[in-house]
Design a protein around this motif. Sequence first.
Motif, PDB file in Angstrom:
ATOM      1  N   UNK A   1      50.382 -71.083  25.706  1.00 57.19           N
ATOM      2  CA  UNK A   1      51.921 -70.599  26.306  1.00 57.19           C
ATOM      3  C   UNK A   1      52.161 -69.408  25.854  1.00 57.19           C
ATOM      4  N   UNK A   2      51.208 -67.982  25.836  1.00 56.00           N
ATOM      5  CA  UNK A   2      51.673 -66.996  25.748  1.00 56.00           C
ATOM      6  C   UNK A   2      50.391 -66.463  26.193  1.00 56.00           C
ATOM      7  N   UNK A   3      50.383 -64.878  26.414  1.00 56.59           N
ATOM      8  CA  UNK A   3      49.393 -63.809  26.108  1.00 56.59           C
ATOM      9  C   UNK A   3      47.975 -64.349  25.408  1.00 56.59           C
TER      10      UNK A   3
ATOM     11  N   UNK B   1      48.235 -67.041  32.304  1.00 54.18           N
ATOM     12  CA  UNK B   1      48.764 -66.991  32.951  1.00 54.18           C
ATOM     13  C   UNK B   1      49.317 -68.132  31.257  1.00 54.18           C
ATOM     14  N   UNK B   2      50.718 -68.557  31.666  1.00 57.91           N
ATOM     15  CA  UNK B   2      51.493 -69.222  30.793  1.00 57.91           C
ATOM     16  C   UNK B   2      52.065 -70.212  31.158  1.00 57.91           C
ATOM     17  N   UNK B   3      52.655 -71.885  31.231  1.00 58.49           N
ATOM     18  CA  UNK B   3      53.696 -71.515  31.451  1.00 58.49           C
ATOM     19  C   UNK B   3      54.516 -72.171  31.267  1.00 58.49           C
ATOM     20  N   UNK B   4      56.354 -72.674  31.466  1.00 56.91           N
ATOM     21  CA  UNK B   4      57.603 -72.516  30.877  1.00 56.91           C
ATOM     22  C   UNK B   4      57.285 -73.763  30.269  1.00 56.91           C
ATOM     23  N   UNK B   5      58.294 -73.945  29.451  1.00 57.01           N
ATOM     24  CA  UNK B   5      58.515 -75.507  28.060  1.00 57.01           C
ATOM     25  C   UNK B   5      59.934 -75.932  28.605  1.00 57.01           C
ATOM     26  N   UNK B   6      59.452 -77.093  28.979  1.00 58.13           N
ATOM     27  CA  UNK B   6      60.997 -77.816  29.140  1.00 58.13           C
ATOM     28  C   UNK B   6      62.293 -77.147  28.700  1.00 58.13           C
TER      29      UNK B   6
ATOM     30  N   UNK C   1      49.049 -81.065  42.681  1.00 57.25           N
ATOM     31  CA  UNK C   1      50.260 -81.768  42.782  1.00 57.25           C
ATOM     32  C   UNK C   1      51.449 -80.801  43.645  1.00 57.25           C
ATOM     33  N   UNK C   2      52.947 -81.638  44.311  1.00 51.89           N
ATOM     34  CA  UNK C   2      53.185 -80.291  44.666  1.00 51.89           C
ATOM     35  C   UNK C   2      54.810 -80.506  44.048  1.00 51.89           C
ATOM     36  N   UNK C   3      55.573 -79.208  44.556  1.00 50.19           N
ATOM     37  CA  UNK C   3      57.041 -78.974  44.270  1.00 50.19           C
ATOM     38  C   UNK C   3      56.970 -77.736  42.549  1.00 50.19           C
ATOM     39  N   UNK C   4      55.303 -77.333  42.221  1.00 52.80           N
ATOM     40  CA  UNK C   4      55.757 -76.572  40.861  1.00 52.80           C
ATOM     41  C   UNK C   4      56.181 -74.962  41.230  1.00 52.80           C
ATOM     42  N   UNK C   5      57.209 -74.956  40.330  1.00 50.23           N
ATOM     43  CA  UNK C   5      57.525 -73.440  39.826  1.00 50.23           C
ATOM     44  C   UNK C   5      56.239 -72.898  39.766  1.00 50.23           C
ATOM     45  N   UNK C   6      56.494 -71.360  39.549  1.00 49.84           N
ATOM     46  CA  UNK C   6      55.657 -70.130  39.724  1.00 49.84           C
ATOM     47  C   UNK C   6      55.955 -70.249  38.001  1.00 49.84           C
ATOM     48  N   UNK C   7      54.534 -70.185  37.189  1.00 47.65           N
ATOM     49  CA  UNK C   7      54.032 -69.928  35.239  1.00 47.65           C
ATOM     50  C   UNK C   7      54.380 -69.100  35.649  1.00 47.65           C
ATOM     51  N   UNK C   8      55.535 -69.006  34.305  1.00 50.79           N
ATOM     52  CA  UNK C   8      55.949 -67.815  33.798  1.00 50.79           C
ATOM     53  C   UNK C   8      54.405 -67.512  33.095  1.00 50.79           C
ATOM     54  N   UNK C   9      54.323 -65.383  33.805  1.00 45.76           N
ATOM     55  CA  UNK C   9      53.413 -64.635  33.340  1.00 45.76           C
ATOM     56  C   UNK C   9      52.424 -64.989  34.455  1.00 45.76           C
ATOM     57  N   UNK C  10      52.508 -65.164  35.499  1.00 43.97           N
ATOM     58  CA  UNK C  10      51.985 -65.375  36.250  1.00 43.97           C
ATOM     59  C   UNK C  10      52.328 -65.353  37.893  1.00 43.97           C
TER      60      UNK C  10
END
Length: 248
Positions: free
Chosen positions: A88-90, A140-145, A45-54
């Motif tokens: 969603x978290x560690x 790693x875990x992503x941010x929530x929108x 996928x294009x233009x994905x931002x870094x995942x939180x914690x990753x």
Amino acid sequence: MRSPVRRRAGGALVVGALLAGSLAGCGVLPPMPDPVPADIVPSAPADLSPAAGGDALSPDGFDAVERMAVRIRNVGCEELSTGSGFAVDEHTLITNKHVVADSKDLEVSTYDGHDITVGATSTAGLADLAVVRTTDPLPSFPELADADPEPGDPVTVVGYPAGGELTVTEGEVMGTTRDPLNANLGEVLLTNAPVEPGSSGSAALDAKGRVIGVVYAKTADDNSLLVPLSTLQDMLADDTAFTPAKGC
């Protein structure tokens, strides 16, 4: 002599445009799909931002997506099933209730094949959601929108169809519809991002790599159904929404 173990794919549930009464309020897992064609490869996928914690993304935008998704094998009471999940978290994973149902043992592995030790598992009564706590840290875990997506917004689904290689598919949000499997849940998101058996529990991400929903089913015309982010957040904030999962 022990009887052979039956196998099933604990992936995306399939529902028709017009549902029979036997499906109302109850998700029925599909049979094992045909083998995944060898020419299917993950798409970045294009233009994905870094995942939180990753770590930061590599130039192709794929590494952080790989790190946040997990493959789940449910060694069940009578059969084996597979599904997907995401951190969603560690120490917390989100997946579907039907992915972890009737489990004797859950085997969770990361994109690089590392096994994660599972602690407690809880399932929701309202939506097809489950929370899996891990004793091992997740990579790693992503941010929530900030909010649920709007029709026309892009969506990226990250999961392990058929329990195979991690796959990234793309589409857009088509709108909302009444949940055909859980009558009390209300509105769910409808997208045209492709999903297959084994995709259940996958994270659905927006253009910035933030979670907007959780894949739990597909329709007969190959659209995907998501539990919306707002529902996931409301249930995670409710101490009574999840109860310990029942094993064999």
